[in-house]
Every structure is written in structure tokens, then in C-alpha cells.
Design an enzyme around this catalytic site. Structure first.
Site, PDB file in Angstrom:
ATOM      1  N   VAL A  92     -20.418 -29.114  27.176  1.00 58.15           N
ATOM      2  CA  VAL A  92     -21.127 -28.269  26.210  1.00 58.15           C
ATOM      3  C   VAL A  92     -20.092 -27.646  25.278  1.00 58.15           C
ATOM      4  CG1 VAL A  92     -23.074 -27.744  27.726  1.00 58.15           C
ATOM      5  CG2 VAL A  92     -21.042 -26.278  27.786  1.00 58.15           C
ATOM      6  N   ALA A 154     -13.495 -21.287  23.689  1.00 57.96           N
ATOM      7  CA  ALA A 154     -13.800 -21.627  25.079  1.00 57.96           C
ATOM      8  C   ALA A 154     -13.769 -23.137  25.277  1.00 57.96           C
ATOM      9  CB  ALA A 154     -15.164 -21.063  25.476  1.00 57.96           C
ATOM     10  N   TYR A 155     -14.376 -23.862  24.364  1.00 60.53           N
ATOM     11  CA  TYR A 155     -14.382 -25.325  24.438  1.00 60.53           C
ATOM     12  C   TYR A 155     -12.965 -25.873  24.343  1.00 60.53           C
ATOM     13  CZ  TYR A 155     -15.595 -30.163  23.226  1.00 60.53           C
ATOM     14  OH  TYR A 155     -15.709 -31.530  23.185  1.00 60.53           O
ATOM     15  N   SER A 156     -12.185 -25.371  23.394  1.00 59.55           N
ATOM     16  CA  SER A 156     -10.807 -25.833  23.227  1.00 59.55           C
ATOM     17  C   SER A 156      -9.988 -25.568  24.479  1.00 59.55           C
ATOM     18  CB  SER A 156     -10.166 -25.141  22.017  1.00 59.55           C
ATOM     19  OG  SER A 156     -10.851 -25.457  20.821  1.00 59.55           O
ATOM     20  N   LYS A 159     -11.114 -27.931  27.365  1.00 55.86           N
ATOM     21  CA  LYS A 159     -10.663 -29.305  27.185  1.00 55.86           C
ATOM     22  C   LYS A 159      -9.149 -29.427  27.348  1.00 55.86           C
ATOM     23  CE  LYS A 159     -14.607 -31.359  26.590  1.00 55.86           C
ATOM     24  NZ  LYS A 159     -15.105 -32.329  27.599  1.00 55.86           N
TER      25      LYS A 159
END
Length: 248
Positions: A92, A154-156, A159
Site C-alpha cells: 500500500v 512511510a512507503y519510501s 521499501k
């Protein structure tokens, strides 16, 4: 695409009901493998499995929940008798906004799916692979994990964590028959884009030297090779799919 012989290999694909995961599942089937689609959306997973055919089974799984993954591993083994490959594709993006506006619960939910979900699946499936001293794991990271994209911290971060986790686990298992690698695709046209603004999507496109987003079949082709016996040496590595944006 050129077929890689997966020879009845059983591959778990998380988030396999749509997007990148579905494209990978489709290519695995085309290459002679069998697929366990793990997805939070039960109905969508079942529909995708029907389309892919009799070599596919659907399982409702919350990768962010360790117990849910544990149950799914047992069910998958019971259904197929083995697990040869794992693709951690479920993910997500989370909210698109400055870090200072992020609520801690939003931060946690993104990391729970993208990073902890990858751990949960590997933690439960690696022991299954070690019993037969064979396995191929591909963790889907992102160009954001290498460079960081503004307003999706948050995504960075998650990942980037996937890349670090891949390198660590790959080295732990390097003397076994289990290989662990990651891919770092740039943006592809998937449902993940639904939560992003037009401006943000364009921000990502113009930074790609090939001047286009990656196609799903291009991602799937690389992943299928990484899942194959032909990938007999490389582990703990990251494979770039950024169209030249990041080359390390």
C-alpha cells in the site's frame, strides 16, 4: 515473453489478485508453474484464480498479521504439497502528504503491510523451503526505497527496509538452496496509483530517462527468471526496473 521453465514449481504471490502480483502470477502459470494467490480481498482473489485456471488457488491472507500468514502457509502446503517460491508483492502507498502531517497510525499501517508483511511471509515460508533445501524469494521493493519520494515517507521507508531485509536474509541463507532477491520497479499503472494525485504521478514519470512507466509484463519477466532454477547463484541482490532512474 520468452518462457522460463518453472516445471510445476509452486509459487506464493502475495497481493496476487491484481496489479503487479497478478501479472507475476500469470507469467508463472504461463511458464509451467502453479500459483497460490494470497490476497486480503477474498472475492477478488477467487475471481483472479478462476481466470488463471486450475493451476491456481486463492487464499484470503492478511500479510500484516503473523497468525494469518501462518494459517495460509499450512493451507497452501496442504493444497499443493510444497512451496518453491515466494513473491512478496502485497503493498500500500498510504497517504500522500508531508511527514509532519502523518498520523502515527498511518505510518504504522504502511510499514505493517509493506515491511512487516514481507517479514511475516518469509519467516513462515523459509522453514518450509529449507526442509527441501530449495526456494526462490523475490521481494518487491520500489525505486522509492532507493531514492525516497517526497510526501510518501512511510512507503519510501518501508521499501528501503525491504531492500535491507532482503540483503540480510539472502546472506543468512547463502549456503543453502534458497535464494532471496529484491526488485525495485519504478511506477507501473496499477491500482496503487488510485491514491496519488495527477501532479505526483507526473513528478515520478518525468524522472524516468525512458520517459514512460514500466509495463507489468516487464516486471513479471524479471521476476519469473529470479524464481527459476536458472537463478542458481545470485542472492541478497537488488534488480533495477527503473528505466534508468536508479542504476545501483
Amino acid at each position: 515473453m520468452n518462457m522460463i521453465d518453472l516445471n510445476e514449481r509452486v509459487v506464493v504471490v502475495t497481493g496476487g489478485a491484481q496489479g503487479i502480483g497478478y501479472a507475476i502470477a500469470e507469467s508463472v502459470i504461463q511458464s509451467g508453474g502453479r500459483v497460490a494467490i494470497w490476497d486480503l480481498n477474498k472475492e477478488r482473489a477467487a475471481n483472479s484464480a478462476r481466470v488463471l485456471g486450475s493451476a491456481t488457488r486463492a487464499f484470503q491472507v492478511d500479510v500484516a498479521n503473523f497468525d494469518s500468514v501462518e494459517v495460509a502457509v499450512a493451507a497452501t502446503e496442504e493444497s499443493f504439497g510444497r512451496i518453491d517460491g515466494l513473491v512478496n508483492s502485497a503493498g500500500v502507498t498510504g497517504p500522500v502528504k508531508p511527514t509532519i502531517d502523518y498520523d502515527p497510525s498511518e505510518w504504522k499501517s504502511v510499514l505493517d503491510v509493506n515491511l512487516t508483511g514481507t517479514f511475516n511471509c518469509c519467516r513462515n515460508i523459509v522453514p518450509v523451503m529449507l526442509k527441501r533445501d530449495y526456494g526462490r524469494i523475490v521481494n518487491v521493493s520500489s525505486v522509492a526505497g532507493k531514492e525516497g519520494n517526497p510526501n510518501i515517507a512511510a512507503y519510501s521507508a518501508a521499501k528501503a527496509g525491504v531492500i535491507g531485509f532482503t540483503k540480510s536474509l539472502g546472506k543468512e541463507l547463502a549456503k543453502t538452496g534458497v535464494a532471496v532477491n529484491a526488485i525495485t520497479p519504478t511506477t507501473a499503472k496499477t491500482p496503487l496509483l488510485d491514491g496519488l494525485t495527477v501532479e505526483f504521478i507526473e513528478y515520478m514519470r518525468v524522472r524516468i530517462p525512458r520517459d514512460r512507466f514500466v509495463e507489468l509484463h516487464e516486471i513479471a519477466s524479471m521476476v519469473v527468471w529470479l524464481l527459476s532454477e536458472e537463478n542458481s547463484y545470485t542472492t541478497a541482490s537488488t534488480f533495477d526496473l527503473s528505466g534508468g532512474r536508479t542504476t545501483y
